[in-house]
Scaffold this active site. Structure first.
Site, mmCIF file in Angstrom:
data_model
loop_
_atom_site.group_PDB
_atom_site.id
_atom_site.type_symbol
_atom_site.label_atom_id
_atom_site.label_comp_id
_atom_site.label_asym_id
_atom_site.label_seq_id
_atom_site.Cartn_x
_atom_site.Cartn_y
_atom_site.Cartn_z
ATOM 1 C CG ASP A 134 -3.329 3.383 3.825
ATOM 2 O OD1 ASP A 134 -3.882 4.416 3.425
ATOM 3 O OD2 ASP A 134 -3.965 2.488 4.439
ATOM 4 C CE LYS B 56 -7.141 2.500 2.953
ATOM 5 N NZ LYS B 56 -6.971 2.563 4.389
#
Ligand code: OSB
Ligand code: MG
Length: 371
Positions: free
Chosen positions: A243, A267
């Site tokens: 991430d 994201k």
């Protein structure tokens, strides 16, 4: 499709919304969020909304609400106002000189995509090339005061039909909570997220997690520690997911080349917008890496963008696009994002696919700026 757009005005709204349930990770604890809503207006008066979903403190990424406001006001909005473009992919090129600041960039990039798709009369998902009509949502559960509290929260979310649960972990809150949840839910799609808090001194705990059949272990080490992630992946069967490590396509390229990941969390905020998020999706698909869409507890505008990007074909794992109601009693869009048994419909309406509740935004605004 060629549609000329010229941005003639832009507004920022710093909006404060209370969370229905306190959220705690390895690095922070929060009961309300301040996000910056971005409004871009073109010469015809059409409006596109975006959301800068930075955390308040620089504990997830280096940005804060204040740095995002500064960068948007001083660099990003001046770069787009008055410029003519005909594809939203061109907008991020207007600020190519600005390094980093992905969250600030993402909010403006999303507003441009939303504006363009509504001017062209297509849904945001269709504009991106999305193919799914519905997306599967997972939930992300924070660190709870006790294991019993955590089990109650897992029960609440699985009873609502969410098929995947991710647990935030930290040293001292890892093997035992995971063991308890796994014992109660032997077949649940379960994964953990450390938000980068471990080091290779914690290998015993990380390896101990390998026996629980987790779908992935997300970001155990610090963002720049790609080689540590690669070393861990060589010794455990559980897929490592990155991430925080992946802010740019070059980061992804490096991570792929050293085998630091088997799964990618994309994201929109962390990658600097939809253009970059889609490119990361395309690259991961080519490399055979499954992806899912991570979240930042977005209000409805950012949440709708996450749903749209999750409609791309490579998003084969459940995404953090749970219903608005899990976080907010009332959301800034109408209708709110709704999940039925963990499935969210991808809107077919043009642009964002939701009405923006400007009254609620005005009532919760703590600062504004017009350019
Ligand atoms: O690592 O995914 C993360 C929230 C804030 C900061 C980091 C993270 C998160 C989440 C949010 O897990 C999940 C969601 O929006 O549903
Ligand atoms: Mg994460």
């Amino acid at each position: 499709m060629s549609t000329e757009v010229k941005i003639t005005a832009a507004r920022l709204h710093r909006v404060r919304m209370p969370l229905v349930h306190e959220f705690r990770t390895s690095s922070h604890r929060k009961t309300f969020l301040d996000h910056i809503l971005v409004e871009l207006e073109d010469a015809s008066g059409a409006i596109g909304w975006g959301e800068i979903a930075s955390t308040s403190d620089p504990y997830y990424a280096p940005e804060t609400v204040e740095t995002c406001w500064h960068v948007a006001e001083r660099y990003l909005l001046p770069a787009v106002i008055g410029q003519v473009w005909d594809r939203p992919e061109q907008v991020s090129r207007l600020w190519a000189k600005v390094r980093g600041n992905q969250f600030a960039k993402a909010g403006v990039d999303v507003a441009a995509w939303v504006l363009w798709s509504s001017v062209c009369g297509v849904s945001l998902a269709a504009a991106l090339g999305g193919t799914r009509t519905e997306v599967v949502a997972g939930v992300s559960l924070g660190i709870e005061p006790t294991i019993d509290d955590l089990l109650a929260e897992v029960e609440r979310q699985t009873a609502a039909g969410y098929p995947r649960v991710k647990l935030k972990i930290a040293p001292g809150w890892d093997v035992e909570p995971v063991r308890a949840v796994r014992a109660a839910y032997p077949d649940l799609d379960l994964h953990v997220d450390a938000n980068g808090i471990y080091t290779e001194e914690h290998l015993t705990a990380l390896r101990a997690l390998d026996e629980f059949g987790l779908t992935m272990i997300e970001q155990p080490f610090a963002p720049r520690a790609l080689l540590a992630h690669a070393r861990l992946q060589r010794t455990i069967a559980t897929p490592v997911c990155l991430d925080e490590s992946i802010e740019t396509l070059d980061d992804l390229e490096t991570a792929l080349s050293v085998d630091a990941l088997k799964v990618l969390n994309i994201k929109v905020s962390r990658m600097g917008g939809l253009t970059a998020a889609r490119a990361a999706h395309d690259r991961a698909q080519q490399a055979g890496i499954p992806v899912w869409c991570g979240g930042m507890h977005e209000f409805g505008i950012g949440r709708a963008a996450n749903v749209a990007v999750s409609s791309l074909p490579g998003f084969t794992l459940p995404s953090d696009v749970s219903a608005s109601e899990k976080y907010y009693a009332r959301d800034v869009i109408e209708p709110a994002v709704i999940a039925v048994r963990g499935v969210v419909q991808v809107p077919e309406a043009t642009g964002l696919g939701h009405q923006v509740d400007t009254d609620l935004i005005a009532a919760n605004t703590v600062a504004t700026l017009s350019l």
